[in-house]
Scaffold this motif. Structure first.
Motif, PDB file in Angstrom:
ATOM      1  N   PHE A 143       0.834  -1.201   0.000  1.00  0.00           N
ATOM      2  CA  PHE A 143       0.000   0.000   0.000  1.00  0.00           C
ATOM      3  C   PHE A 143       0.870   1.253   0.000  1.00  0.00           C
ATOM      4  CE2 PHE A 143      -2.859   3.259   1.556  1.00  0.00           C
ATOM      5  CZ  PHE A 143      -4.093   2.904   1.023  1.00  0.00           C
ATOM      6  N   SER A 144       1.857   1.294   0.877  1.00  0.00           N
ATOM      7  CA  SER A 144       2.751   2.458   0.970  1.00  0.00           C
ATOM      8  C   SER A 144       3.530   2.669  -0.320  1.00  0.00           C
ATOM      9  CB  SER A 144       3.731   2.285   2.131  1.00  0.00           C
ATOM     10  OG  SER A 144       3.038   2.255   3.346  1.00  0.00           O
ATOM     11  N   ASP A 145       4.031   1.581  -0.904  1.00  0.00           N
ATOM     12  CA  ASP A 145       4.791   1.688  -2.153  1.00  0.00           C
ATOM     13  C   ASP A 145       3.942   2.238  -3.287  1.00  0.00           C
ATOM     14  OD1 ASP A 145       7.006   0.676  -0.879  1.00  0.00           O
ATOM     15  OD2 ASP A 145       6.802  -1.355  -1.708  1.00  0.00           O
ATOM     16  N   VAL A 146       2.719   1.746  -3.403  1.00  0.00           N
ATOM     17  CA  VAL A 146       1.856   2.134  -4.521  1.00  0.00           C
ATOM     18  C   VAL A 146       1.180   3.481  -4.276  1.00  0.00           C
ATOM     19  CG1 VAL A 146      -0.219   1.484  -5.825  1.00  0.00           C
ATOM     20  CG2 VAL A 146       1.474  -0.251  -5.232  1.00  0.00           C
ATOM     21  N   GLU A 147       0.688   3.705  -3.079  1.00  0.00           N
ATOM     22  CA  GLU A 147      -0.102   4.899  -2.787  1.00  0.00           C
ATOM     23  C   GLU A 147       0.725   6.075  -2.255  1.00  0.00           C
ATOM     24  OE1 GLU A 147      -3.523   5.365  -3.300  1.00  0.00           O
ATOM     25  OE2 GLU A 147      -3.259   3.526  -4.447  1.00  0.00           O
ATOM     26  N   GLY A 148       1.921   5.808  -1.777  1.00  0.00           N
ATOM     27  CA  GLY A 148       2.740   6.877  -1.225  1.00  0.00           C
ATOM     28  C   GLY A 148       2.270   7.348   0.142  1.00  0.00           C
ATOM     29  N   SER A 149       1.426   6.565   0.784  1.00  0.00           N
ATOM     30  CA  SER A 149       0.902   6.864   2.108  1.00  0.00           C
ATOM     31  C   SER A 149       0.620   5.526   2.795  1.00  0.00           C
ATOM     32  CB  SER A 149      -0.388   7.673   1.985  1.00  0.00           C
ATOM     33  OG  SER A 149      -0.861   8.048   3.256  1.00  0.00           O
ATOM     34  N   THR A 150       0.354   5.571   4.076  1.00  0.00           N
ATOM     35  CA  THR A 150       0.138   4.324   4.817  1.00  0.00           C
ATOM     36  C   THR A 150      -1.333   3.944   4.861  1.00  0.00           C
ATOM     37  OG1 THR A 150      -0.166   5.425   6.947  1.00  0.00           O
ATOM     38  CG2 THR A 150       2.113   4.849   6.312  1.00  0.00           C
ATOM     39  N   ILE A 151      -1.581   2.684   5.144  1.00  0.00           N
ATOM     40  CA  ILE A 151      -2.951   2.211   5.344  1.00  0.00           C
ATOM     41  C   ILE A 151      -3.583   2.973   6.505  1.00  0.00           C
ATOM     42  CG2 ILE A 151      -4.320   0.241   6.175  1.00  0.00           C
ATOM     43  CD1 ILE A 151      -2.472  -1.604   4.561  1.00  0.00           C
ATOM     44  N   GLU A 152      -2.826   3.183   7.550  1.00  0.00           N
ATOM     45  CA  GLU A 152      -3.352   3.871   8.728  1.00  0.00           C
ATOM     46  C   GLU A 152      -3.801   5.285   8.398  1.00  0.00           C
ATOM     47  OE1 GLU A 152      -0.497   2.100   8.657  1.00  0.00           O
ATOM     48  OE2 GLU A 152      -1.081   0.432   9.941  1.00  0.00           O
ATOM     49  N   LYS A 153      -3.005   6.000   7.585  1.00  0.00           N
ATOM     50  CA  LYS A 153      -3.400   7.363   7.193  1.00  0.00           C
ATOM     51  C   LYS A 153      -4.669   7.335   6.351  1.00  0.00           C
ATOM     52  CE  LYS A 153       1.004   9.715   7.546  1.00  0.00           C
ATOM     53  NZ  LYS A 153       2.093  10.390   6.844  1.00  0.00           N
ATOM     54  N   TYR A 154      -4.789   6.352   5.489  1.00  0.00           N
ATOM     55  CA  TYR A 154      -5.998   6.214   4.675  1.00  0.00           C
ATOM     56  C   TYR A 154      -7.201   5.921   5.577  1.00  0.00           C
ATOM     57  CZ  TYR A 154      -9.150   4.794   0.969  1.00  0.00           C
ATOM     58  OH  TYR A 154     -10.234   4.696   0.126  1.00  0.00           O
ATOM     59  N   PHE A 155      -7.020   5.040   6.547  1.00  0.00           N
ATOM     60  CA  PHE A 155      -8.077   4.689   7.496  1.00  0.00           C
ATOM     61  C   PHE A 155      -8.512   5.926   8.292  1.00  0.00           C
ATOM     62  CE2 PHE A 155      -9.148   2.644  11.733  1.00  0.00           C
ATOM     63  CZ  PHE A 155     -10.363   2.114  11.334  1.00  0.00           C
ATOM     64  N   ILE A 156      -7.543   6.682   8.773  1.00  0.00           N
ATOM     65  CA  ILE A 156      -7.853   7.899   9.537  1.00  0.00           C
ATOM     66  C   ILE A 156      -8.585   8.904   8.654  1.00  0.00           C
ATOM     67  CG2 ILE A 156      -6.801   9.934  10.626  1.00  0.00           C
ATOM     68  CD1 ILE A 156      -4.630   7.935  11.737  1.00  0.00           C
ATOM     69  N   ALA A 157      -8.137   9.070   7.403  1.00  0.00           N
ATOM     70  CA  ALA A 157      -8.798  10.003   6.487  1.00  0.00           C
ATOM     71  C   ALA A 157     -10.258   9.605   6.267  1.00  0.00           C
ATOM     72  CB  ALA A 157      -8.048  10.062   5.158  1.00  0.00           C
ATOM     73  N   GLN A 158     -10.513   8.316   6.138  1.00  0.00           N
ATOM     74  CA  GLN A 158     -11.891   7.845   5.962  1.00  0.00           C
ATOM     75  C   GLN A 158     -12.714   8.114   7.224  1.00  0.00           C
ATOM     76  OE1 GLN A 158     -13.410   6.894   3.236  1.00  0.00           O
ATOM     77  NE2 GLN A 158     -11.537   7.002   2.037  1.00  0.00           N
ATOM     78  N   LYS A 159     -12.112   7.874   8.392  1.00  0.00           N
ATOM     79  CA  LYS A 159     -12.831   8.128   9.639  1.00  0.00           C
ATOM     80  C   LYS A 159     -13.163   9.613   9.788  1.00  0.00           C
ATOM     81  CE  LYS A 159     -11.826   5.822  13.443  1.00  0.00           C
ATOM     82  NZ  LYS A 159     -11.128   5.115  14.537  1.00  0.00           N
TER      83      LYS A 159
END
Length: 186
Positions: A111-127
């Motif tokens: 996820f980090s390699d492809v998106e340039g961000s972490t899963i956790e940051k994506y999860f927090i952004a969704q929350k």
């Protein structure tokens, strides 16, 4: 045959994809976030045709396995936060690992390699987007929102909200000028 679709992140997206596939002669057996099961196998030419048609609606077929896995991670997080009200009895890493049958370290690195961000940051952004939605609806207190989204406290929610948006939840609620982001732009 299953096909995976990027940016298919809400129930309205599912409805649009179903309708558009039917318009161009493809029947689906089932649709879920980011995934369509068609009633038959399709050729590469048909995939290109579907992709071209769906692009005008902001969707894109995902071909390679890694991109498909990223799409599945995003879809699971969106489903968890926006549709299941964050109802899991385990942490995010265990949830994703069990659903996707991969080690969380592999998922996280990919996820980090492809998106340039972490899963956790994506999860927090969704929350945070869900918090914005609930604040705009003005039906729940901040305490109820914190509970619904599994925050340890209202203070934790408020700190995370301010860190992401630059505003306190109450200030956001008062100005109501800021528009929420579509889920595919988070």
């Amino acid at each position: 045959m299953k096909v995976y679709i990027k940016n298919m992140v809400c129930k309205r997206c599912i409805m649009v994809v179903r309708t558009e596939l039917e318009k161009i002669g493809f029947n689906s057996i089932s649709l879920s976030l980011g995934e369509v099961e068609l009633d038959r196998n399709i050729s590469d030419e048909e995939k290109q045709f579907i992709n071209k048609h769906l692009e005008s609606f902001g969707f894109e077929l995902i071909d390679d396995k890694k991109s498909r896995l990223i799409g599945q991670i995003k879809s699971l997080i969106i489903e968890l936060v926006h549709h299941l009200n964050n109802e899991i009895n385990t942490n995010l890493s265990e949830f994703l690992s069990s659903k996707l049958h991969h080690d969380y370290t592999y998922l996280s690195n990919l996820f980090s390699d492809v998106e340039g961000s972490t899963i956790e940051k994506y999860f927090i952004a969704q929350k945070i987007e869900k918090v914005k939605e609930l604040l705009v609806y003005n039906e729940l207190s901040l305490s109820e929102i914190a509970f619904q989204l599994n925050y340890s406290s209202v203070a934790h929610l408020s700190n995370q909200f301010k860190k992401v948006t630059g505003l306190t939840p109450s200030h956001f609620k008062n100005i109501k000028i800021l528009k929420r982001k579509p889920l595919d732009e988070v």
